[in-house]
Design an enzyme around this catalytic site. Structure first.
Site, PDB file in Angstrom:
ATOM      1  N   CYS A  93      30.912  25.669 -77.475  1.00 18.06           N
ATOM      2  CA  CYS A  93      29.576  25.823 -77.878  1.00 18.06           C
ATOM      3  C   CYS A  93      28.955  26.886 -78.804  1.00 18.06           C
ATOM      4  O   CYS A  93      29.470  26.576 -80.047  1.00 18.06           O
ATOM      5  CB  CYS A  93      28.602  26.023 -76.638  1.00 18.06           C
ATOM      6  SG  CYS A  93      26.865  25.393 -76.790  1.00 18.06           S
ATOM      7  N   HIS A 189      30.432  22.921 -71.620  1.00 17.57           N
ATOM      8  CA  HIS A 189      30.782  24.057 -70.758  1.00 17.57           C
ATOM      9  C   HIS A 189      31.067  23.329 -69.456  1.00 17.57           C
ATOM     10  O   HIS A 189      31.410  22.181 -69.373  1.00 17.57           O
ATOM     11  CB  HIS A 189      29.360  24.846 -70.510  1.00 17.57           C
ATOM     12  CG  HIS A 189      29.035  25.346 -71.768  1.00 17.57           C
ATOM     13  ND1 HIS A 189      29.439  26.783 -71.851  1.00 17.57           N
ATOM     14  CD2 HIS A 189      27.854  25.115 -72.471  1.00 17.57           C
ATOM     15  CE1 HIS A 189      28.459  26.972 -73.180  1.00 17.57           C
ATOM     16  NE2 HIS A 189      27.736  26.316 -73.327  1.00 17.57           N
TER      17      HIS A 189
HETATM   18  N1  GLN Z   1      22.945  29.397 -79.206  1.00 19.46           N
HETATM   19  C1  GLN Z   1      23.515  27.968 -79.167  1.00 19.46           C
HETATM   20  C2  GLN Z   1      22.755  26.954 -79.190  1.00 19.46           C
HETATM   21  O1  GLN Z   1      21.802  27.052 -78.475  1.00 19.46           O
HETATM   22  C3  GLN Z   1      24.864  27.899 -78.503  1.00 19.46           C
HETATM   23  C4  GLN Z   1      24.449  27.691 -76.981  1.00 19.46           C
HETATM   24  C5  GLN Z   1      25.671  27.774 -76.166  1.00 19.46           C
HETATM   25  O2  GLN Z   1      26.559  28.374 -76.333  1.00 19.46           O
HETATM   26  N2  GLN Z   1      25.346  27.035 -74.779  1.00 19.46           N
HETATM   27  O3  GLN Z   1      22.883  25.869 -79.837  1.00 19.46           O
END
Ligand code: GLN
Length: 252
Positions: A93, A189
Site C-alpha cells: 500500500c 493488507h
Molecule cells: N496513504 C495512502 C493512501 O491512502 C496509503 C494507505 C495505506 O497504506 N493503506 O492511498
C-alpha cells in the site's frame, strides 16, 4: 539455512497488521528448520542492504508517508541497487506507492524512491473493500483488504494480478499491484502473507534461491485451514455482484 529480513520503518509504516507479514516469513522458515533474523530499521537508521535477503515496506497514512519520504531519499540508490540485483521486496500500500516516482496527495507531492516506473495520485473517494485477485504467479487466488485514497498508474509494469473482486490500483483498470524482478508491490493488507501462504513461500523461495542456489524448493506445509479460508472468501465473492465485468475470467 538462514534469511535476514529487513523491516523498513515499522515506527511509521505499519497499517492493518502489516507486521504480520514478518511473522509469517519467520514462522514458515522456522517450521522448515531454517532460521530467520529480523532487523527493524527505524526512521533515520542507516541500512546496509548487502546484509538483507528480504525487505518489507508496509503501509501508512499520507502524513507518515511524507515523513518516510525524507528518509527514503537517503537510501534510494542502495535500495534500487538491491532491487536490480534481484533482492526480494514486499511493499504494501503506502510502501507500494513509495517505490514509485511520486504520490500526489490533496496538497503535497511526496517523492518516492523511483524504483518502479509508477505514479500515484490521490482522489477523495477512498477505495476500501475486501479484494480477490488472480495472479499469473499462482494457481490459487490472492485475497486481502484494500484501503487507499491513491490511484496508482503502473505504466508498462506487469500487474501483480487481475482483480476478480474489489477495486485495485485505480478502481478502474481492473489490475492490482506490480511484479518487478523479485518485488511484489500490492495494495493488499490483511496482513497479506498469513492469508496467502503461497505468496509467502514464493518470496521465501526466491530469497533462498538467490542466497543458496537456483534449485531450492520449499517443502509444503499443512495449510489446509488457510486454503479453506481462501476458498470461503473466493466463493463468497463469486456471486459477481461487485466484480468488474471485464475481469471475471480467471487466469488459467
Ligand atoms: N496513504 C495512502 C493512501 O491512502 C496509503 C494507505 C495505506 O497504506 N493503506 O492511498
Amino acid at each position: 539455512m538462514k534469511l535476514t529480513i529487513g523491516h523498513l520503518y515499522p515506527d511509521l509504516l505499519n497499517l492493518y497488521g502489516d507486521r504480520g507479514n514478518i511473522q509469517c516469513f519467520s514462522k514458515r522458515l522456522e517450521w522448515r528448520g531454517m532460521e530467520a533474523e529480523v532487523i527493524p530499521f527505524l526512521s533515520g537508521d542507516s541500512i546496509d542492504f548487502s546484509r538483507l535477503d528480504i525487505v518489507l515496506l508496509g503501509g501508512g497514512s499520507d502524513r507518515e508517508q511524507e515523513l518516510v519520504c525524507g528518509y527514503l531519499q537517503d537510501i534510494k540508490e542502495d535500495f534500487k541497487n538491491y532491487v536490480e540485483n534481484n533482492g526480494v521486496v514486499l511493499a504494501v500500500c503506502g510502501g507500494f506507492q513509495l517505490l514509485g516516482k511520486y504520490y500526489k496527495t490533496r496538497d503535497k507531492l511526496i517523492e518516492g524512491a523511483g524504483i518502479l516506473d509508477i505514479t500515484t495520485e490521490w482522489e477523495p473517494e477512498r477505495l476500501i473493500r475486501n479484494i480477490v485477485l488472480n495472479s499469473p504467479l499462482f494457481d490459487t487466488p490472492v485475497v486481502g483488504f484494500e484501503n487507499h485514497g491513491g490511484r496508482t498508474h503502473i505504466g508498462n509494469h506487469t500487474p501483480f494480478g487481475k482483480v476478480f473482486y474489489g477495486l485495485g490500483n485505480t478502481g478502474k483498470s481492473g489490475y492490482e499491484g506490480v511484479i518487478y524482478k523479485n518485488v511484489i508491490a500490492t495494495y493488499l493488507h490483511g496482513p497479506l502473507l498469513p492469508k496467502n501462504p503461497h505468496v509467502c513461500d514464493y518470496l521465501l523461495e526466491r530469497a533462498l534461491q538467490k542466497k543458496y542456489g537456483g534449485d531450492i524448493k520449499l517443502e509444503t506445509l499443512p495449510d489446509e485451514l488457510e486454503h479453506k479460508a481462501n476458498r470461503y472468501i473466493t466463493d463468497r465473492y463469486s456471486d459477481k455482484k461487485y466484480v468488474l465485468k471485464e475481469t471475471i475470467k480467471r487466469y488459467t
